[in-house]
Design an enzyme around this catalytic site. Structure first.
Site, PDB file in Angstrom:
ATOM      1  N   ASN A 199      62.699  42.384 -62.658  1.00 19.68           N
ATOM      2  CA  ASN A 199      62.487  43.797 -62.938  1.00 19.68           C
ATOM      3  C   ASN A 199      62.115  43.988 -64.410  1.00 19.68           C
ATOM      4  O   ASN A 199      62.041  43.017 -65.176  1.00 19.68           O
ATOM      5  CB  ASN A 199      63.749  44.594 -62.580  1.00 19.68           C
ATOM      6  CG  ASN A 199      63.475  46.051 -62.314  1.00 19.68           C
ATOM      7  OD1 ASN A 199      62.358  46.530 -62.456  1.00 19.68           O
ATOM      8  ND2 ASN A 199      64.504  46.793 -61.930  1.00 19.68           N
ATOM      9  N   HIS A 227      57.496  51.419 -57.184  1.00 19.20           N
ATOM     10  CA  HIS A 227      57.853  50.609 -58.353  1.00 19.20           C
ATOM     11  C   HIS A 227      57.170  49.249 -58.263  1.00 19.20           C
ATOM     12  O   HIS A 227      57.101  48.645 -57.190  1.00 19.20           O
ATOM     13  CB  HIS A 227      59.374  50.433 -58.398  1.00 19.20           C
ATOM     14  CG  HIS A 227      59.899  49.808 -59.652  1.00 19.20           C
ATOM     15  ND1 HIS A 227      59.534  50.219 -60.912  1.00 19.20           N
ATOM     16  CD2 HIS A 227      60.779  48.784 -59.844  1.00 19.20           C
ATOM     17  CE1 HIS A 227      60.176  49.493 -61.821  1.00 19.20           C
ATOM     18  NE2 HIS A 227      60.926  48.615 -61.198  1.00 19.20           N
ATOM     19  N   CYS A 280      55.834  50.404 -65.118  1.00 17.32           N
ATOM     20  CA  CYS A 280      56.281  49.259 -64.322  1.00 17.32           C
ATOM     21  C   CYS A 280      55.113  48.412 -63.857  1.00 17.32           C
ATOM     22  O   CYS A 280      55.188  47.181 -63.809  1.00 17.32           O
ATOM     23  CB  CYS A 280      57.100  49.734 -63.129  1.00 17.32           C
ATOM     24  SG  CYS A 280      56.185  50.799 -61.976  1.00 17.32           S
TER      25      CYS A 280
END
Length: 314
Positions: free
Chosen positions: A282, A265, A135
């Site tokens: 995202n 994240h 991520c």
């Protein structure tokens, strides 16, 4: 529960019947997401996890508390919350990182900003990190691609895999996690390859030192000190942010407000609504959430103001 188009979606206005045929629902879900398991034991385990997640979402909709967001049985419906966290929430916050204190008094007072819908920018398609804890690389590359277009009017499709394979000396750990500032440091020192020359594989690999790295626009990075500064910065560029994404597993739409400030994240802040809700890009594919995005309630929701940063370009 109902089928909404091709999506398996629990509608919060609909009473969920106890007579739902979970087995048929599971079969439809497997068909949609092309799931095949290696043996009967694994099949039985995944069915149990799916059922547990179905019950979790069912309880969410049966709660008397009015929700500002919706959930669905998405691509993560056969993963336990622990498995999901181990696979996707692997951001590594350095011990030396200076995290900003939470500011519960912050209120946004500006106009709406949305870099996903700006005529001056060719917004890149949302990507998918797959079963790799990268991520941080997608957060860094997302900010680089969009901000290079905003600030320099130059368009690139950059390589996350370059960061995954090659930025270990900068304290990143490939699919086991990393940090956005460390990624910016790597790019400032080494440049960055384009995706066509160093494609993403969703797994750790040996660094390809001979690949050309034509992207050389990073001069450093700037850490943001507060929610106020974050709100000012998003007016001019996107921002790499760290968040708690534990409650995001089944998110479909709306404004999420309940989460902790345990940063796990990396994502990209790409906008803010007039009411202060943050818009987040995202890296779980465009079918997740709102076309690959999520909105968070204003302020320091999910710890978004704790460690934002952006690359300094030139």
């Amino acid at each position: 529960m109902m089928l909404l188009g091709a999506s398996l979606y629990l509608n919060n206005t609909q009473e969920v019947s106890d007579e739902i045929d979970t087995a048929n629902l599971y079969a439809n879900w497997k068909m949609k997401y092309n799931r095949r398991y290696t043996n009967q034991r694994d099949e039985m385990y995944r069915y149990k996890v799916f059922t547990d997640n179905l019950n979790y979402i069912r309880a969410f909709y049966e709660s008397p508390e009015e929700a500002t967001f919706t959930l669905e049985l998405n691509q993560f419906a056969d993963m336990s919350q622990q498995e999901f966290a181990q696979t996707y929430l692997s951001l590594k916050v350095p011990r030396t990182a200076k995290l900003n204190a939470a500011n519960s008094n912050f209120q946004y007072k500006g106009a709406e900003v949305d870099w996903t819908d700006n005529k001056k920018v060719k917004y890149p398609a949302v990507k998918n990190q797959g079963s790799c804890g990268s991520c941080w690389a997608f957060s860094a590359v997302g900010a680089l691609e969009i901000n290079t277009d905003i600030e320099l009017n130059r368009k690139y499709e950059l390589s996350e895999q370059d960061l995954v394979d090659c930025s270990g000396p900068y304290d990143n750990d490939g699919c086991n996690g990393g940090w956005m500032d460390s990624a910016f440091e790597y790019v400032a020192d080494n440049g960055l390859a384009e995706a066509k020359d160093y494609p993403y594989t969703a797994k750790d690999g040996t660094c390809k030192t001979s690949v050309k790295r034509p992207y050389t626009h990073v001069q450093g990075f700037k850490d943001i000190d507060s929610c106020d500064e974050l709100a000012q910065t998003i007016q001019e560029r996107t921002v790499a942010v760290a968040v708690d994404a534990n409650p995001w597993q089944f998110y479909r739409s709306g404004v999420l407000s309940k989460c902790t400030k345990n940063l796990n994240h990396g994502v990209v802040l790409v906008g803010v609504q007039a009411d202060g809700a943050w818009k987040i890009r995202n890296s779980w594919g465009s079918s997740w959430g709102e076309a690959g995005h999520i909105r968070l309630a204003g302020g320091d929701t999910c710890g978004i103001c704790a460690a934002p940063s952006f690359p300094i370009l030139g």
